[in-house]
Design a protein around this motif. Structure first.
Motif, PDB file in Angstrom:
ATOM      1  N   UNK A  73       0.806  -1.226   0.000  1.00 56.46           N
ATOM      2  CA  UNK A  73       0.000   0.000   0.000  1.00 56.46           C
ATOM      3  C   UNK A  73       0.835   1.269   0.000  1.00 56.46           C
ATOM      4  N   UNK A  74       2.091   1.182   0.447  1.00 58.30           N
ATOM      5  CA  UNK A  74       2.903   2.382   0.569  1.00 58.30           C
ATOM      6  C   UNK A  74       2.542   3.231   1.762  1.00 58.30           C
ATOM      7  N   UNK A  75       1.649   2.756   2.604  1.00 59.73           N
ATOM      8  CA  UNK A  75       1.190   3.486   3.782  1.00 59.73           C
ATOM      9  C   UNK A  75       1.314   2.596   5.013  1.00 59.73           C
ATOM     10  N   UNK A  76       1.207   3.227   6.180  1.00 56.69           N
ATOM     11  CA  UNK A  76       1.169   2.471   7.425  1.00 56.69           C
ATOM     12  C   UNK A  76      -0.274   2.168   7.793  1.00 56.69           C
ATOM     13  N   UNK A  77      -0.555   1.060   8.481  1.00 56.95           N
ATOM     14  CA  UNK A  77      -1.926   0.796   8.922  1.00 56.95           C
ATOM     15  C   UNK A  77      -2.488   1.917   9.785  1.00 56.95           C
ATOM     16  N   UNK A  78      -1.643   2.566  10.580  1.00 64.48           N
ATOM     17  CA  UNK A  78      -2.095   3.670  11.428  1.00 64.48           C
ATOM     18  C   UNK A  78      -2.607   4.828  10.576  1.00 64.48           C
ATOM     19  N   UNK A  85       0.277  10.122  10.136  1.00 64.69           N
ATOM     20  CA  UNK A  85       1.269   9.250  10.754  1.00 64.69           C
ATOM     21  C   UNK A  85       1.333   9.484  12.265  1.00 64.69           C
ATOM     22  N   UNK A  86       1.795   8.472  12.969  1.00 70.31           N
ATOM     23  CA  UNK A  86       1.942   8.568  14.418  1.00 70.31           C
ATOM     24  C   UNK A  86       3.359   9.001  14.775  1.00 70.31           C
ATOM     25  N   UNK A  87       3.488   9.651  15.910  1.00 72.68           N
ATOM     26  CA  UNK A  87       4.802  10.029  16.428  1.00 72.68           C
ATOM     27  C   UNK A  87       5.364   8.843  17.199  1.00 72.68           C
ATOM     28  N   UNK A  88       6.477   8.319  16.721  1.00 74.56           N
ATOM     29  CA  UNK A  88       7.103   7.181  17.375  1.00 74.56           C
ATOM     30  C   UNK A  88       7.685   7.642  18.712  1.00 74.56           C
ATOM     31  N   UNK A  89       7.531   6.844  19.777  1.00 74.69           N
ATOM     32  CA  UNK A  89       8.069   7.261  21.085  1.00 74.69           C
ATOM     33  C   UNK A  89       9.545   7.634  21.048  1.00 74.69           C
ATOM     34  N   UNK A  90      10.326   6.990  20.196  1.00 74.96           N
ATOM     35  CA  UNK A  90      11.749   7.324  20.123  1.00 74.96           C
ATOM     36  C   UNK A  90      11.968   8.751  19.653  1.00 74.96           C
ATOM     37  N   UNK A  91      11.061   9.286  18.842  1.00 75.55           N
ATOM     38  CA  UNK A  91      11.211  10.651  18.341  1.00 75.55           C
ATOM     39  C   UNK A  91      11.047  11.676  19.449  1.00 75.55           C
ATOM     40  N   UNK A  92      10.302  11.340  20.491  1.00 76.96           N
ATOM     41  CA  UNK A  92      10.114  12.276  21.599  1.00 76.96           C
ATOM     42  C   UNK A  92      11.383  12.384  22.424  1.00 76.96           C
TER      43      UNK A  92
END
Length: 214
Positions: A73-78, A85-92
């Motif tokens: 799909x080229x996309x994330x299920x989220x 898109x969701x903010x990954x906890x590591x990015x915080x």
């Protein structure tokens, strides 16, 4: 307690002034009405996950799956569910351009815009998935060699675990027969008969057959 409750005031805020409420309403409107509203429950007498699997790691695994781009799909299920898109906890913890220059007002506007374009994004993902399936089908068909037989042809049948003679070792014959083709019962499937005329119990796919030359 009564004195504290007497000071509570309920103030109604319009959706235009409260973008969070408007965002939730838009998300609810995009849910397919055909989806079941009930949650199936299953009572298990034994754990469905083996003891060697750490249950505490399951949320992290699910989060990684939901935020990973899929090739089809080229996309994330989220993103296909919530529109962004969701903010990954590591990015915080590390700090990225997305989190360092965060603007709540602009973020709310972008989320609302993403929800407006969610159906278009889903349609695009569906088209990409169909194109991916076509590529896989073309790659598979390119390596497939069709075998066609006619009624009356003699063929050999590949030996498998179900038809192997227990007295034969691994160096035994790889093909057995011959058998006579009676008729085609489907695309690539044939009904066979023994040389004495008795029918073989079930039909066989052409992948497990090859022409027998007398």
């Amino acid at each position: 307690m009564v004195e504290l409750l007497s000071k509570v005031e309920v103030k109604q805020i319009s959706r235009n002034e409260n973008y969070r409420a408007d965002m939730l309403a838009r998300m609810a409107a995009t849910v397919d009405s055909k989806l079941s509203k009930s949650v199936p429950l299953e009572v298990r007498t034994s754990p469905s996950i083996g003891e060697e699997v750490e249950v505490d790691e399951l949320p992290g695994v699910l989060w990684a799956y939901q935020t990973t781009h899929k090739t089809a799909t080229g996309e994330t299920p989220f993103a296909l569910v919530f529109g962004h898109e969701a903010v990954v906890p590591a990015e915080i913890g590390i700090g990225t351009h997305w989190t360092e220059y965060f603007n709540e007002e602009q973020n709310g506007e972008q989320i609302c815009l993403s929800l407006d374009l969610l159906e278009e994004k889903r349609e695009g993902a569906s088209q990409k998935a169909a194109q991916c399936q076509q590529r896989v089908m073309r790659y598979y068909n390119k390596n497939v060699r069709m075998r066609q037989f006619r009624a009356g042809d003699w063929v050999l049948r590949k030996v498998n675990q179900n038809t192997r003679d227990p007295n034969h070792s691994a160096l035994g014959p790889k093909w057995e027969g011959p058998y006579r083709v009676i008729r085609a019962v489907g695309p690539g499937a044939y009904k066979l008969a023994y040389p004495d005329g008795r029918d073989v119990k079930r039909s066989w796919n052409a992948e497990h057959l090859k022409k027998y030359f007398q």
